[in-house]
Design a protein around this motif. Sequence first.
Motif, PDB file in Angstrom:
ATOM      1  N   THR A   1     -29.633 -22.945 -24.834  1.00  0.00           N
ATOM      2  CA  THR A   1     -28.842 -23.165 -26.037  1.00  0.00           C
ATOM      3  C   THR A   1     -29.543 -22.556 -27.253  1.00  0.00           C
ATOM      4  OG1 THR A   1     -29.903 -25.337 -26.226  1.00  0.00           O
ATOM      5  CG2 THR A   1     -27.725 -25.256 -25.212  1.00  0.00           C
ATOM      6  N   HIS A   2     -30.865 -22.358 -27.141  1.00  0.00           N
ATOM      7  CA  HIS A   2     -31.663 -21.704 -28.184  1.00  0.00           C
ATOM      8  C   HIS A   2     -32.840 -21.016 -27.501  1.00  0.00           C
ATOM      9  CE1 HIS A   2     -34.742 -24.811 -27.705  1.00  0.00           C
ATOM     10  NE2 HIS A   2     -33.771 -25.714 -27.776  1.00  0.00           N
ATOM     11  N   THR A   3     -33.630 -20.261 -28.255  1.00  0.00           N
ATOM     12  CA  THR A   3     -34.751 -19.515 -27.663  1.00  0.00           C
ATOM     13  C   THR A   3     -36.113 -20.028 -28.126  1.00  0.00           C
ATOM     14  OG1 THR A   3     -34.728 -17.853 -29.439  1.00  0.00           O
ATOM     15  CG2 THR A   3     -33.339 -17.434 -27.505  1.00  0.00           C
ATOM     16  N   VAL A   4     -36.137 -21.155 -28.837  1.00  0.00           N
ATOM     17  CA  VAL A   4     -37.400 -21.641 -29.407  1.00  0.00           C
ATOM     18  C   VAL A   4     -38.437 -21.886 -28.323  1.00  0.00           C
ATOM     19  CG1 VAL A   4     -38.493 -23.512 -30.690  1.00  0.00           C
ATOM     20  CG2 VAL A   4     -36.258 -22.654 -31.410  1.00  0.00           C
TER      21      VAL A   4
ATOM     22  N   ASN B   1     -28.457 -17.919 -24.348  1.00  0.00           N
ATOM     23  CA  ASN B   1     -29.319 -17.236 -25.307  1.00  0.00           C
ATOM     24  C   ASN B   1     -30.688 -16.991 -24.678  1.00  0.00           C
ATOM     25  OD1 ASN B   1     -27.566 -17.385 -27.796  1.00  0.00           O
ATOM     26  ND2 ASN B   1     -27.720 -19.562 -27.299  1.00  0.00           N
TER      27      ASN B   1
ATOM     28  N   HIS C   1     -34.571 -14.837 -24.947  1.00  0.00           N
ATOM     29  CA  HIS C   1     -35.508 -14.245 -25.903  1.00  0.00           C
ATOM     30  C   HIS C   1     -35.978 -12.850 -25.501  1.00  0.00           C
ATOM     31  CE1 HIS C   1     -38.926 -13.635 -28.510  1.00  0.00           C
ATOM     32  NE2 HIS C   1     -39.775 -13.729 -27.502  1.00  0.00           N
TER      33      HIS C   1
END
Length: 428
Positions: A218-221, A404, A406
Amino acid sequence: MEQLIQELRELLMEAGVDRAVAGAVRSEAPLLRQGVDSLDYPAFSLAVESRYGLSIDERDSLSLRTLDDFAAYIRERVRGESPIGRIRRDWKTVNPGRDYEVGPLRPGDGRGVAQLFYSVYGDRYPVEDYYVPERIEQLNAEGALLTVVARLDDGSVAGQGAFYQSSPPNKALFEFGQVMVAPEYRETRMAARIIREMDRLSHTMTQAQGFFGEAVCTHTVTQKLVDKWGYSECGLEVALMPAGAYEKEGAGARRVSCLLGARVDRDRSMPLHLPECCRPALELILEGFRLERAIRWSPADQPLAARTSLERRSFDFAQVERAQALAVGADFPDIAALLDREAVQRGLAVLQVYVNAGEPGAAFAVEALRERGFFLGGLIPIWFGPDAILMQKLYVEPEFEAINLHSDRARAILGHIRADHARACATL
């Protein structure tokens, strides 16, 4: 409840019940009718008393006939109110702007860790242990879990990460994950400091051969943070978790995919049997590791055994089943058909099959799964001791556009997996 039933199965084995019998026991049926004999039963009761600090009197023992009976008894006498109710009752406000230190979990930190799980996942994290402070601290004491916390100067826990024994049959392969930070500290470097401390500690874990992680897409953190610590992308679990598990984190997809990454610290030379049909994707994954492997590519090799050795685990909330083919037998096509049929009957969203690639038969198994609409998920080093090929089948529509990633490498792996998914859809 599912986690507690699994713990009770393990106690059956400790009490001397054959592993196959313990694994096949139905939780709702009387134990004495399922291969647990009159000698095993008292040994099992003693094991339950020892594990949970109970004293089961003779009158109570007469009513404890099934695993469900034992689970209800334990929950009533040990856990009392629900874990979530207890977290709410003992809630401690996490105040912003305070000094904090990062280090291994200490006695008393379990309450703050359980609260953090609830604040991030609500009541939807699939493993109940992480809502129970005493269980968190017990698992750390046993070495099955190593939790790193960010502890505020008032004693509150504002962040955490962990190494833990999870699905791999190889218990020397620890999962890296559960990196969470309270909303009040997400604009700080807390997550980075937690991961840095975890990396430091990982090199002191002599019991570990390696580590793997599942980073949400849902995110690349998280992907960015672990990329620098020597992990290499090795697969993608498509539509693994329902979006509801991450609704507090703003997940908008129907289901959330997870990127697999691994790091091997203590390798050894071993054979690796791989299917020719997946060669481009598997070669890409292997480029990310320095493994001593005698690789044998085959279009469809022949297994050594007549019967498949299989372990199964269901994650009911996630609508996922994970099957582990510890050894592939000639009967594997029938096993694949059974798993697929039962997945449809139970309304699963995802069925994963991990295939042991350390012996001939891996390509045979992959081909049988492909014929039933499975597609490649990845290659995970030392999953069984030997490496594992992950195959997966979806019973829901995936949202590839919501994934998503990275790195270019991760996107290349996604490209192969997405193409194989399209091939799988075309065969059905």
